[in-house]
Design a protein around this motif. Sequence first.
Motif, short mmCIF file in Angstrom:
data_model
loop_
_atom_site.label_atom_id
_atom_site.label_comp_id
_atom_site.label_asym_id
_atom_site.label_seq_id
_atom_site.Cartn_x
_atom_site.Cartn_y
_atom_site.Cartn_z
N LEU A 24 72.22 85.54 49.09
CA LEU A 24 72.37 84.20 48.57
C LEU A 24 73.44 84.22 47.48
O LEU A 24 73.33 84.98 46.51
CB LEU A 24 71.03 83.71 47.99
CG LEU A 24 70.78 82.21 47.94
CD1 LEU A 24 70.88 81.58 49.32
CD2 LEU A 24 69.42 81.93 47.33
N ILE A 26 75.21 82.57 44.43
CA ILE A 26 74.88 81.61 43.39
C ILE A 26 76.09 81.41 42.48
O ILE A 26 76.66 82.37 41.97
CB ILE A 26 73.69 82.08 42.53
CG1 ILE A 26 72.53 82.54 43.43
CG2 ILE A 26 73.26 80.99 41.57
CD1 ILE A 26 71.94 81.48 44.29
N ASP A 47 63.80 89.24 43.01
CA ASP A 47 64.66 89.05 44.18
C ASP A 47 64.09 89.85 45.36
O ASP A 47 63.87 89.29 46.44
CB ASP A 47 66.11 89.45 43.88
CG ASP A 47 66.23 90.78 43.13
OD1 ASP A 47 65.19 91.39 42.77
OD2 ASP A 47 67.38 91.21 42.90
N ILE A 52 65.15 88.24 48.82
CA ILE A 52 66.51 87.73 48.66
C ILE A 52 67.39 88.75 47.94
O ILE A 52 66.90 89.62 47.22
CB ILE A 52 66.54 86.40 47.87
CG1 ILE A 52 65.81 86.54 46.53
CG2 ILE A 52 65.93 85.27 48.70
CD1 ILE A 52 65.89 85.32 45.64
N LEU A 54 70.77 88.50 45.55
CA LEU A 54 71.62 87.53 44.86
C LEU A 54 73.01 88.09 44.61
O LEU A 54 73.17 89.23 44.18
CB LEU A 54 70.98 87.13 43.53
CG LEU A 54 69.60 86.48 43.61
CD1 LEU A 54 69.12 86.10 42.21
CD2 LEU A 54 69.62 85.25 44.51
N TYR A 216 68.86 72.53 41.35
CA TYR A 216 69.55 73.44 42.25
C TYR A 216 70.10 72.59 43.39
O TYR A 216 69.36 71.84 44.02
CB TYR A 216 68.59 74.50 42.79
CG TYR A 216 67.83 75.23 41.70
CD1 TYR A 216 68.46 76.20 40.92
CD2 TYR A 216 66.48 74.96 41.46
CE1 TYR A 216 67.76 76.87 39.93
CE2 TYR A 216 65.78 75.62 40.48
CZ TYR A 216 66.42 76.58 39.71
OH TYR A 216 65.73 77.25 38.73
N PHE A 233 64.25 81.98 46.84
CA PHE A 233 64.98 81.75 45.59
C PHE A 233 64.20 80.81 44.68
O PHE A 233 64.04 81.07 43.49
CB PHE A 233 66.36 81.18 45.87
CG PHE A 233 67.12 80.83 44.62
CD1 PHE A 233 67.72 81.83 43.87
CD2 PHE A 233 67.22 79.52 44.19
CE1 PHE A 233 68.41 81.52 42.69
CE2 PHE A 233 67.90 79.20 43.03
CZ PHE A 233 68.50 80.21 42.28
N THR A 237 62.78 81.69 40.93
CA THR A 237 63.17 80.99 39.71
C THR A 237 61.95 80.44 38.96
O THR A 237 61.92 80.45 37.73
CB THR A 237 64.16 79.85 39.99
OG1 THR A 237 63.56 78.90 40.89
CG2 THR A 237 65.45 80.37 40.60
#
Length: 323
Positions: A24, A26, A47, A52, A54, A216, A233, A237
């Motif tokens: 992902l 960002i 993560d 995920i 990042l 987001y 994600f 967060t």
Amino acid sequence: MTRTLHYLLFLLAASTTAHAAEPLRIGALAFGTLNWELATIQDAGLDKANGIELETQTLASPQAGSVALLSNSVDLIVSDWIWVSRQRENGADFSFAPYSASHGVLIVPPASPIKDLSDLAGKRLGVAGGGLDKNWLLLRALYQEKYGQDLEKAATVVFGAPPLLNEQLQQGKLDALLDYWHYAAKLEGKGYRPLLNGQDLMHQLGIKAVLPSLGYVFRETLGTQRPAALKGFLAATQEAKRLLCESDPAWEKVKSLTQEEDPAALASLRRNYCAGQVRHWGADEQKAAETLYRLLKQAGGAEAAGQSETLAPGTFWPHAADR
């Protein structure tokens, strides 16, 4: 034995593929609070826990973030829902999930005689951002409603970048400042006095719900074609926010990212960041956002809110509701 070994290797490869982390990309402002969350996610292993991986791209400005998202250079940025609605008017498929309910703050020096909005008449008022900033439009709308006068004419208004305006307020060149929340939080830590914030403005204008100021922002296709990446994600967060607000060791690890050393200012930053957590995001809040959209459209016209009289359908990501 050879056949058994081959079979075990096949199972291992299949398992690894099935659990491969979703990449992902960002986009994050160099000194934005999103960096606090990203650092916490990686430090706490959130993560990996959410499947995920990042990749962060540092952005020089909010405009750079918009360009990066529009050009597919990143998968996700932080922006506001007004921008999302305008992009959807133009055929884009962006959507919004809440990030923060911290809004701008009207702040004055500790010994200022300014006690309420009526005292702004004839004063030097700084406004972070430009003439289409949401908080400025709301402040103008409330002042007009209360006193029947345009605040831009009642006061001497100076638009500019937050660091410059903060400096001018501290030097006595401004009497009051409508500032972004994290810059105002630093001033608050030095004894400056918040007069009201964006939530106060909305409340006095008849909007009772607590609404996110930023979220987001991503393409719908991220959620429909790679749902595990987006879901992972958003979950990461949320946990990062909890850690930053409840765990002193987690906060200690991101303090250097605030570019602040004063303990009072740091405490103010943390307190205001945590106060901005979006506790609920459902039908009532989204209906209130429609009301706010109409207010902004009335105050700032198409430049502020786009051509449509209502928010574009799909502006809010449906799977982020009812948290």
